[in-house]
Write a protein that holds these residues in place. Structure first.
Motif, mmCIF file in Angstrom:
data_model
loop_
_atom_site.group_PDB
_atom_site.id
_atom_site.type_symbol
_atom_site.label_atom_id
_atom_site.label_comp_id
_atom_site.label_asym_id
_atom_site.label_seq_id
_atom_site.Cartn_x
_atom_site.Cartn_y
_atom_site.Cartn_z
ATOM 1 N N ALA A 155 54.911 -12.312 49.977
ATOM 2 C CA ALA A 155 54.476 -11.809 49.546
ATOM 3 C C ALA A 155 53.819 -11.250 47.991
ATOM 4 O O ALA A 155 52.250 -10.893 47.965
ATOM 5 C CB ALA A 155 55.131 -10.591 50.596
ATOM 6 N N MET A 156 54.714 -11.223 46.814
ATOM 7 C CA MET A 156 54.506 -10.812 45.982
ATOM 8 C C MET A 156 54.386 -11.566 44.969
ATOM 9 O O MET A 156 54.147 -11.678 44.409
ATOM 10 C CB MET A 156 56.203 -10.255 45.775
ATOM 11 N N GLY A 157 54.275 -12.783 45.380
ATOM 12 C CA GLY A 157 53.382 -14.175 44.585
ATOM 13 C C GLY A 157 54.410 -14.471 43.637
ATOM 14 O O GLY A 157 54.322 -15.347 42.561
ATOM 15 N N LEU A 158 55.394 -14.379 44.762
ATOM 16 C CA LEU A 158 56.908 -15.569 43.621
ATOM 17 C C LEU A 158 57.300 -16.551 44.222
ATOM 18 O O LEU A 158 58.226 -17.193 43.585
ATOM 19 C CB LEU A 158 58.212 -14.658 43.748
ATOM 20 N N VAL A 159 56.554 -16.486 44.724
ATOM 21 C CA VAL A 159 56.582 -18.907 45.234
ATOM 22 C C VAL A 159 55.326 -19.537 45.077
ATOM 23 O O VAL A 159 54.463 -19.209 46.365
ATOM 24 C CB VAL A 159 56.723 -18.683 47.218
ATOM 25 N N PRO A 160 55.120 -20.172 43.820
ATOM 26 C CA PRO A 160 53.698 -20.366 43.327
ATOM 27 C C PRO A 160 53.884 -21.378 44.794
ATOM 28 O O PRO A 160 52.477 -21.615 44.575
ATOM 29 C CB PRO A 160 54.049 -20.736 42.308
ATOM 30 N N ALA A 161 54.229 -21.946 44.860
ATOM 31 C CA ALA A 161 53.719 -23.612 46.059
ATOM 32 C C ALA A 161 53.207 -23.353 47.197
ATOM 33 O O ALA A 161 53.056 -24.322 47.896
ATOM 34 C CB ALA A 161 55.447 -24.312 45.865
ATOM 35 N N ASN A 202 45.218 -5.914 48.956
ATOM 36 C CA ASN A 202 45.845 -7.585 49.742
ATOM 37 C C ASN A 202 46.331 -8.168 48.587
ATOM 38 O O ASN A 202 45.194 -8.226 47.825
ATOM 39 C CB ASN A 202 44.255 -8.328 50.159
ATOM 40 N N LEU A 203 47.617 -7.958 48.267
ATOM 41 C CA LEU A 203 48.407 -8.335 47.396
ATOM 42 C C LEU A 203 47.737 -10.050 47.241
ATOM 43 O O LEU A 203 48.157 -10.641 45.690
ATOM 44 C CB LEU A 203 49.259 -8.595 47.436
ATOM 45 N N LEU A 204 48.253 -11.014 48.536
ATOM 46 C CA LEU A 204 48.109 -11.868 48.412
ATOM 47 C C LEU A 204 46.038 -12.654 47.628
ATOM 48 O O LEU A 204 45.709 -13.520 47.544
ATOM 49 C CB LEU A 204 47.549 -12.700 50.280
ATOM 50 N N THR A 205 45.098 -11.861 47.054
ATOM 51 C CA THR A 205 43.629 -12.180 46.940
ATOM 52 C C THR A 205 44.272 -11.398 45.334
ATOM 53 O O THR A 205 43.095 -12.122 44.638
ATOM 54 C CB THR A 205 42.744 -11.388 47.068
ATOM 55 N N LEU A 206 45.222 -11.410 44.737
ATOM 56 C CA LEU A 206 45.245 -10.878 43.169
ATOM 57 C C LEU A 206 45.851 -11.637 41.627
ATOM 58 O O LEU A 206 46.714 -12.749 42.457
ATOM 59 C CB LEU A 206 46.160 -10.270 43.349
ATOM 60 N N SER A 209 47.341 -13.188 38.779
ATOM 61 C CA SER A 209 48.844 -13.356 38.670
ATOM 62 C C SER A 209 48.562 -12.488 38.422
ATOM 63 O O SER A 209 49.833 -11.307 37.508
ATOM 64 C CB SER A 209 48.882 -14.498 37.244
ATOM 65 N N GLU A 210 47.659 -11.748 36.693
ATOM 66 C CA GLU A 210 47.931 -10.844 35.710
ATOM 67 C C GLU A 210 47.616 -9.293 36.848
ATOM 68 O O GLU A 210 49.169 -8.584 36.237
ATOM 69 C CB GLU A 210 46.944 -10.294 34.990
ATOM 70 N N GLN A 211 46.911 -9.440 37.558
ATOM 71 C CA GLN A 211 47.072 -8.179 38.365
ATOM 72 C C GLN A 211 48.810 -8.117 39.144
ATOM 73 O O GLN A 211 49.022 -7.085 39.386
ATOM 74 C CB GLN A 211 46.249 -8.523 39.578
ATOM 75 N N LEU A 212 49.136 -9.601 39.918
ATOM 76 C CA LEU A 212 50.395 -8.879 40.250
ATOM 77 C C LEU A 212 51.471 -8.231 39.385
ATOM 78 O O LEU A 212 51.889 -7.872 39.767
ATOM 79 C CB LEU A 212 50.797 -9.779 40.926
ATOM 80 N N ARG A 213 51.067 -9.203 37.984
ATOM 81 C CA ARG A 213 52.229 -8.516 36.780
ATOM 82 C C ARG A 213 52.493 -7.522 36.940
ATOM 83 O O ARG A 213 53.129 -6.531 36.723
ATOM 84 C CB ARG A 213 52.469 -9.493 36.019
ATOM 85 N N ARG A 214 51.172 -7.036 36.988
ATOM 86 C CA ARG A 214 51.145 -5.372 36.918
ATOM 87 C C ARG A 214 51.770 -4.751 38.202
ATOM 88 O O ARG A 214 52.460 -3.572 37.470
ATOM 89 C CB ARG A 214 49.524 -5.005 35.891
ATOM 90 N N LYS A 215 51.712 -5.036 38.800
ATOM 91 C CA LYS A 215 52.011 -3.975 40.135
ATOM 92 C C LYS A 215 53.394 -4.643 39.936
ATOM 93 O O LYS A 215 53.966 -3.467 40.571
ATOM 94 C CB LYS A 215 51.482 -5.254 40.769
ATOM 95 N N ARG A 216 54.286 -5.505 39.571
ATOM 96 C CA ARG A 216 55.421 -6.055 39.977
ATOM 97 C C ARG A 216 56.336 -5.236 39.202
ATOM 98 O O ARG A 216 55.847 -5.361 37.719
ATOM 99 C CB ARG A 216 55.265 -6.799 39.383
ATOM 100 N N GLY A 217 57.028 -5.041 39.348
ATOM 101 C CA GLY A 217 58.255 -3.901 37.681
ATOM 102 C C GLY A 217 57.741 -2.182 37.771
ATOM 103 O O GLY A 217 58.413 -1.070 37.996
ATOM 104 N N LYS A 218 56.027 -2.291 37.577
ATOM 105 C CA LYS A 218 55.560 -0.619 37.653
ATOM 106 C C LYS A 218 55.347 -0.177 39.038
ATOM 107 O O LYS A 218 56.283 1.064 39.263
ATOM 108 C CB LYS A 218 54.377 -0.929 36.518
ATOM 109 N N GLU A 219 54.960 -1.040 39.673
ATOM 110 C CA GLU A 219 54.924 0.073 41.552
ATOM 111 C C GLU A 219 55.750 -0.694 42.283
ATOM 112 O O GLU A 219 55.500 0.619 42.831
ATOM 113 C CB GLU A 219 53.308 -0.437 41.737
ATOM 114 N N ILE A 220 55.727 -1.999 41.697
ATOM 115 C CA ILE A 220 56.756 -2.665 42.941
ATOM 116 C C ILE A 220 57.428 -3.154 41.948
ATOM 117 O O ILE A 220 57.916 -4.251 41.153
ATOM 118 C CB ILE A 220 56.318 -3.578 44.353
#
Length: 538
Positions: free
Chosen positions: A53-59, A72-76, A78-89
């Motif tokens: 769900a967090m985009g950490l299993v690329p395969a 929807n996190l699944l549509t973001l 990699s850069e959008q997810l990176r900004r979410k991770r750490g700051k918001e999640i």
């Protein structure tokens, strides 16, 4: 109001043996400000669900929806997810060593994360990092700021990861087995810390665990998973006191034990004839960048008797893993002597040292940190045969597959990579590799800490059987006193780099001599769900 909504999530992981259906149409919501728990056996899909769900299993092939604040996190990308991770999640991973860079100090890594997401000076970021290290109970945080990950115990590395996860004040904290590597006294501190952070910041916590006692004490609601499916979901008190699904009932039944009701693992019947290891007055100090050297081992003398299981217990950071690695010859003491079969290991060189490595093997606390992520499991487990020229070709493959089967893994998974296994399964891979050459001494550093209760007894039974069949001697490190009590012939208690008490398990449990030993025993009795407590009382 829901912070996270998961709808019909499906996760398939491609392998050479075909796709693994890791998550199967799972749906659930997590409300703002709640403590939500996911429980299940190793391999049930709980970690894969969250990491995908967090985009950490690329395969992984992932379908469905994962809505965070309606997005929807699944549509973001990699850069959008990176900004979410750490700051918001933020995420606290099960294997801290795989998340901490070995070439940078822990302070630098926390500061780097803060400055990557915020405009903060180095001085301000450092001050916040030291404050966080204080909150997660790192001793002398100002001086440990400049320490490297390898200078911390497994439990202390996990506390560093928790500090990093809290550094940016995220809305959602995902904790994947955050207390697995911690002893019982520190475990309660970390859970209290997460609860404190939740109250202070209003953060939401999603925690993954196989420990039902821990989950029952902290979670508002809980979801039970098995083989990628959602089996049950509800208020924590209701699920644990009145489970509706047979699988949930079996999990609770597996947790229904106290120190006196766990299955007793038999040990060697005859008294050991001699000492296989003799530790004579060893000390070890690490140099610090600033200030005085830090003493990790302080004038320790100890013997390990051939054929026995010697337990080594103590809080995270007390030096027990460092002592074990010194016995294995992986770390040289600053002073003192370690002898194996009567020979000083510091004098062992060349071919004799190569033979010595066959005699002593280690099962590490952090399995992922000791498994090369770019190599297949068959190659990893087969390394001892290859390095020592014991077997090759089809014979090596056959023996590796037999080992995998011995430790409860599917021999057909020979071609999988470590990332395609759960934490508990990776630990069993480490055990298979360690016993490949029938060593004389096996150092077991928290060998079942990553396993759920339904698998623990199987692995302990396996270790007991292997000891009898192969004539093994075990040095068994653990913070689980119930496991140590039933596995070990003798127990050594460590505090502050010293051995403060040594004796047989029953005498130590009936009449501990040291205040710290009494404290460890008292902390081992965790609160269990009401239904579980009633069953134990019967």
């Amino acid at each position: 109001m829901s912070l996270l909504q998961v709808r019909d999530l499906v996760v398939d992981i491609p392998t050479e043996d075909g796709p693994v259906h890791a998550v199967k149409n799972v749906s659930f919501d997590i409300r703002e400000g709640e403590f939500f728990g996911i429980v299940g056996e190793s391999g049930s899909g709980k970690s894969v669900l969250v990491q995908s769900a967090m985009g950490l299993v690329p395969a992984a092939k992932t379908t469905g929806e994962v809505l965070f604040r309606g997005e929807n996190l699944l549509t973001l990308g990699s850069e959008q997810l990176r900004r979410k991770r750490g700051k918001e999640i933020s995420m606290i991973f099960q294997d801290p060593l795989s998340s901490l860079h070995p070439q940078y100090t822990i302070g630098w890594q926390i500061v780097e994360q803060i400055r990557a997401h915020e405009r903060a000076s180095k001085q301000a970021a450092k001050a916040r990092a030291i404050e966080l290290l204080t909150k997660v109970h790192i001793p002398d945080p100002a001086s440990r700021f400049d320490a490297y990950p390898h200078q911390f115990s497994g439990g202390m590395r996990q506390r560093v990861m928790i500090a990093m996860s809290l550094s940016l004040g995220p809305s959602l904290i995902i904790a994947d087995e955050p207390t697995t590597a911690l002893d019982s006294t520190v475990q309660a501190q970390i859970l209290d810390l997460l609860a404190e952070m939740q109250q202070e910041s209003g953060a939401t916590v999603l925690m993954i665990s196989h420990d039902l006692g821990v989950m029952a004490s902290v979670a508002d609601r809980v979801m039970v998973m098995y083989q990628g499916n959602r089996m049950e979901l509800g208020e924590s008190a209701e699920v644990f006191s009145n489970p509706q699904d047979p699988y949930t009932m079996s999990l609770i039944d597996s947790s229904s034990f106290s120190m006196d009701s766990r299955p007793v693992i038999s040990v060697a019947d005859e008294a050991p004839a001699d000492n296989i290891v003799e530790v004579s007055d060893i000390s070890l100090s690490f140099k610090q960048k600033r200030g005085e050297d830090r003493t990790v081992l302080d004038h320790i003398s100890l013997d390990v008797r051939r054929g026995e299981t010697l337990g080594l217990v103590g809080e995270s950071g007390c030096g027990k893993t460092t002592l074990a690695r010194t016995i294995a010859g992986l770390i040289a003491p600053s002073s003192g002597r370690v002898s194996f079969d009567g020979r000083d290991i510091s004098e062992t060189t060349g071919r004799a040292w190569r033979e010595q490595r066959k005699k002593v093997q280690v099962v590490f606390q952090d399995p992922f940190g000791s498994l090369n992520p770019k190599r297949r499991v068959g190659s990893i487990v087969g390394d001892p045969f290859r390095i020592h020229g014991v077997a090759s070709g089809k014979d090596r493959q056959r023996r590796v597959q037999e080992l995998l089967e011995q430790v409860g893994l599917d021999p057909e998974h020979y071609n999988r990579f470590p990332s395609q296994f759960s934490g508990g399964q990776r630990q069993r891979i480490g055990i298979a590799r360690a016993i490949a050459l029938n060593p004389e001494l096996v150092i077991l550093d928290e060998p079942v800490s990553a396993l759920d209760v339904t698998v623990q007894a199987q692995v302990l039974g396996l270790l007991d059987r292997l000891q009898k069949e192969l004539g093994l001697t075990y040095l068994f490190i653990s913070h689980d006193l119930a496991v140590v009590r039933h596995m070990c012939d003798r127990i050594a208690v460590m505090e502050g780099g010293r051995i403060i008490e040594l004796g047989d398990p029953e005498s130590m449990y009936r009449s501990p001599q040291q205040p710290f030993t009494k404290k460890l025993l008292a902390a081992a009795y965790l609160d269990l769900p009401e239904r579980v407590t009633e069953e134990v009382a019967r």
